[in-house]
Motif scaffolding. Structure first.
Motif, PDB file in Angstrom:
ATOM      1  N   ASP A 129       1.072  -1.220  -0.073  1.00 30.22           N
ATOM      2  CA  ASP A 129       0.001   0.162  -0.014  1.00 30.22           C
ATOM      3  C   ASP A 129       0.977   1.341   0.150  1.00 30.22           C
ATOM      4  O   ASP A 129       0.703   2.244  -0.775  1.00 30.22           O
ATOM      5  CB  ASP A 129      -0.924   0.032   1.052  1.00 30.22           C
ATOM      6  CG  ASP A 129      -1.904  -1.115   1.211  1.00 30.22           C
ATOM      7  OD1 ASP A 129      -1.853  -1.816   0.385  1.00 30.22           O
ATOM      8  OD2 ASP A 129      -2.719  -1.208   1.886  1.00 30.22           O
ATOM      9  N   GLN A 130       1.847   1.478   0.877  1.00 31.63           N
ATOM     10  CA  GLN A 130       2.981   2.367   1.047  1.00 31.63           C
ATOM     11  C   GLN A 130       3.613   2.650  -0.140  1.00 31.63           C
ATOM     12  O   GLN A 130       3.660   3.766  -0.782  1.00 31.63           O
ATOM     13  CB  GLN A 130       3.583   2.271   2.007  1.00 31.63           C
ATOM     14  CG  GLN A 130       3.013   2.502   3.607  1.00 31.63           C
ATOM     15  CD  GLN A 130       4.207   1.980   4.653  1.00 31.63           C
ATOM     16  OE1 GLN A 130       5.100   1.098   4.360  1.00 31.63           O
ATOM     17  NE2 GLN A 130       3.859   2.686   5.976  1.00 31.63           N
ATOM     18  N   ALA A 131       4.069   1.561  -0.736  1.00 29.04           N
ATOM     19  CA  ALA A 131       4.939   1.607  -1.902  1.00 29.04           C
ATOM     20  C   ALA A 131       3.989   2.282  -3.375  1.00 29.04           C
ATOM     21  O   ALA A 131       4.427   3.247  -3.973  1.00 29.04           O
ATOM     22  CB  ALA A 131       5.414   0.520  -2.391  1.00 29.04           C
ATOM     23  N   LEU A 132       2.887   1.809  -3.136  1.00 29.02           N
ATOM     24  CA  LEU A 132       1.824   2.213  -4.510  1.00 29.02           C
ATOM     25  C   LEU A 132       1.472   3.679  -4.316  1.00 29.02           C
ATOM     26  O   LEU A 132       1.373   4.352  -5.145  1.00 29.02           O
ATOM     27  CB  LEU A 132       0.697   1.422  -4.374  1.00 29.02           C
ATOM     28  CG  LEU A 132       1.125  -0.077  -5.154  1.00 29.02           C
ATOM     29  CD1 LEU A 132      -0.220  -0.846  -5.225  1.00 29.02           C
ATOM     30  CD2 LEU A 132       1.960  -0.068  -6.287  1.00 29.02           C
ATOM     31  N   ALA A 133       1.147   4.084  -2.985  1.00 28.45           N
ATOM     32  CA  ALA A 133       0.857   5.563  -2.568  1.00 28.45           C
ATOM     33  C   ALA A 133       1.933   6.064  -3.068  1.00 28.45           C
ATOM     34  O   ALA A 133       1.725   7.495  -3.501  1.00 28.45           O
ATOM     35  CB  ALA A 133       0.445   5.582  -1.160  1.00 28.45           C
TER      36      ALA A 133
END
Lengths: 219, 160, 240
Positions: free
Chosen positions: B55-59
């Motif tokens: 999630d963090q990486a895609l955000a």
């Protein structure tokens, strides 16, 4: 307390100004260590500044060890501790004074080495300039911690070799925080969380030193 | 100037009564320790995290570029396939955010479907959602359940 | 009477509980659904870490505080702090070794730079530093005070290690026993064995601490006797 701190700091700095140990021994050592980090990285990476902040702080830690030791050696001439005790000097003041003197010395060395990092490791000058405040605060925390741990080893057997064993684990968080703040300055990223850590470390070490320095000195 | 130095070293007032200052020191120490703990517990210092979740990486996909990171997600069942130099699979985050991973080298012993893994590597280009891994680490959870549950009784006597 | 009994039973009970842990851990408990037989390290590593961080480092810190506080100051406190820290060093090293052995087959690496592992390693170096500091000072009062201050300042690392898995994302798993919602994540006979291992290793700590403490008392007595003898020898020679 402040008056004694001022007195002790002036005394330490005056000794430094007259003996020039910092200028002729510690700064050249730091410069050489910085050059060696460049050689250790090898020609392909020496000009690559991503390792610059970490190496700057690593060299700074080793330089600080020498200076902490020097700061305590000044106190260990025969009779110094006894006369401080008989004069009834507030140990908190002595601690603050020694921290202040060490801090000034670290700042001077730090500025030289920061310039060296820009020159040798090609760290961006603008980033180094932005990182300067965090470097100064980190070195202040280093001075406070160093004075505390220096007093723990002072006068004991093998003080110079014991000092790194006690200091380096405690310095590790300062190294991490300083390095991250410096790296963030280079990439224009967020600095504030590392600022918080460094300032808290500074306050904590100064606080612990003021409270407990006296305990370390009395026997 | 020795004369000023000696005048500065005139006798000073004795330190305050030890018992009061001792209590004060204990108090200040406790407050300092508590302040450090509270500060750290506020979830600051994200860069001490060992990995980024999917999630963090895609955000923050655009700012990550092709930088080397550690990416964490759960291995999607049925997505694992052996490749000539390792394995490829899909890791998922919350909702159906997912990243396709092509990893080199042999995966660790516990690597399997439905297990959280941390993959060291980088996205293949600054926009793609394909991740090229150089190392797979299995992140084990803190849950321990017997391999053959019917044979085990829980502390309260029930069979799980 | 009770005191004497518990003194006598400490060794045998410790031995029995650890033997029970080994028997339950290796033969009775089932393999884990995911980890298989690797789960058997669950009965060693957490208990050893518990003793290293909380029981022994905690004992050393509390004894150091009690030494620095004038009302409870005694050589016993200094001695307890010293002995507990020595046991702590052994257990921290064991924690790192068992963790590494567990990490290799599960994670795939012997060591990872995550917050929990790194901070534990730093605590180990701090504990070693404490022992080095004690050796460096000859004056017993100065030694006791300096090492007590060092132990207390170092103890700030213990809560950081404890909460590291909550504050930061780590490769190391979260809390197994002291979970935030008070739910034990270990099931069945595994939970019982885990509990027994905690009690067993905690008792082992006290057994080791007692043995080390007695040794220290003997050593002090021997030192004093040798000193007195040397003095009387000098006196007979007419030097003093």
């Amino acid at each position: 307390m402040i008056r004694i701190a001022w007195l002790v700091a002036k005394k330490d700095l005056r000794i430094e100004a007259r003996s020039r140990v910092l200028l002729w021994q510690v700064v050249p050592f730091g410069a050489m260590a910085l050059l060696l980090t460049g050689l250790a990285l090898g020609p392909a990476h020496a000009g690559n500044s991503s390792a610059g902040p970490g190496l700057f702080y690593l060299v700074m830690l080793f330089v600080a060890l020498l200076m902490i030791n020097r700061s305590q050696v000044l106190e260990s001439t025969p009779g110094t501790r006894a006369s401080i005790a008989t004069l009834g000097l507030d140990p908190a003041g002595v601690f603050l004074g020694k921290t202040l003197a060490l801090c000034v010395e670290l700042w001077v060395t730090g500025l030289v080495l920061l310039a060296g990092t820009v020159l040798v490791l090609h760290t961006a000058l603008h980033g180094a300039f932005l990182a300067l405040p965090s470097v100064l605060v980190t070195l202040g925390a280093l001075a406070a911690a160093g004075t505390l741990y220096g007093a723990m080893t002072a006068g004991g057997e093998g003080a110079a070799t014991l000092l790194p064993v006690l200091c380096l684990p405690a310095f590790a968080p300062l190294l991490i925080a300083g390095e991250r703040a410096f790296s963030a300055a280079l990439t224009h990223g967020g600095l504030w969380e590392w600022w918080v850590i460094v300032v808290v470390a500074l306050v904590a070490y100064v606080g612990v030193g003021i409270l407990l320095y006296g305990v370390l000195e009395e026997s | 100037m020795p004369s000023t130095e000696t005048s500065e070293l005139s006798p000073v007032a004795p330190p305050k009564s030890p018992s009061r200052s001792r209590w004060r020191s204990v108090g200040v120490l406790v407050v300092l320790g508590a302040a450090i703990i509270v500060l750290l517990s506020q979830g600051i210092l994200h860069s001490l995290n060992y990995f980024e979740t999917v999630d963090q990486a895609l955000a923050q996909r655009s700012s990550l570029g092709t930088k080397v990171i550690r990416l964490e997600g759960v291995v999607k069942p049925g997505s694992i396939s052996r490749t000539s130099n390792g394995a490829s699979f899909v890791i998922t985050g919350s909702k159906d955010r997912q990243v396709f991973v092509d990893a080199h080298g042999s995966p660790p012993q516990l690597f399997q479907a439905d297990i959280p893994v941390v993959v060291v590597g980088h996205f293949t280009s600054s926009t793609s959602l394909d991740f090229e891994g150089t190392q797979i680490l299995v992140k084990h959870t803190a849950t321990y359940i017997a391999a053959h549950p019917k044979r085990v009784k829980a502390p309260n006597g029930t069979t799980r | 009477m009770m005191k004497e009994l518990s003194q006598r039973l400490l060794g045998p009970v410790t031995f029995a509980l650890l033997a029970l842990t080994i028997w339950l851990g290796l033969w009775v408990t089932p393999p884990d659904k995911v980890q298989g037989n690797l789960v058997r390290l669950l009965y060693v590593h957490p208990a050893v870490a518990w003793v290293a961080l909380y029981v022994s480092f905690g004992t050393a810190t509390i004894a150091s505080c009690l030494y620095l506080w004038k009302r409870t100051r005694s050589w016993d406190m200094d001695r307890i702090a010293h002995c507990a820290m020595e046991v702590s060093v052994v257990f921290i090293i064991l924690t790192l070794i068992t963790g590494s052995i567990w990490g290799r087959p599960t994670w795939g690496v012997w060591w990872a730079w995550d917050a929990r592992l790194t901070s534990t390693a730093i605590l180990g170096v701090l504990a070693l530093g404490y022992l080095a500091l004690r050796r460096a000072n000859d004056d017993p009062t100065l030694r006791a005070k300096r090492s007590a201050v060092f132990a207390i300042v170092s103890a700030i690392n213990v809560p950081i290690i404890h909460f590291s898995v909550q504050w930061w994302k780590t490769l190391h798993q979260g809390a197994t026993v002291f979970t935030s919602n008070r739910q034990l994540l270990v099931h069945g006979s595994m939970a019982w064995t885990l509990l027994i291992s905690f009690v067993g290793f905690t008792l082992l700590f006290f057994w080791l601490l007692r043995a080390r403490y007695r040794l220290e008392v003997e050593r002090d007595a021997a030192y004093r006797a040798a000193f007195d003898e040397a003095v009387s020898l000098r006196q007979r020679e007419g030097v003093l």
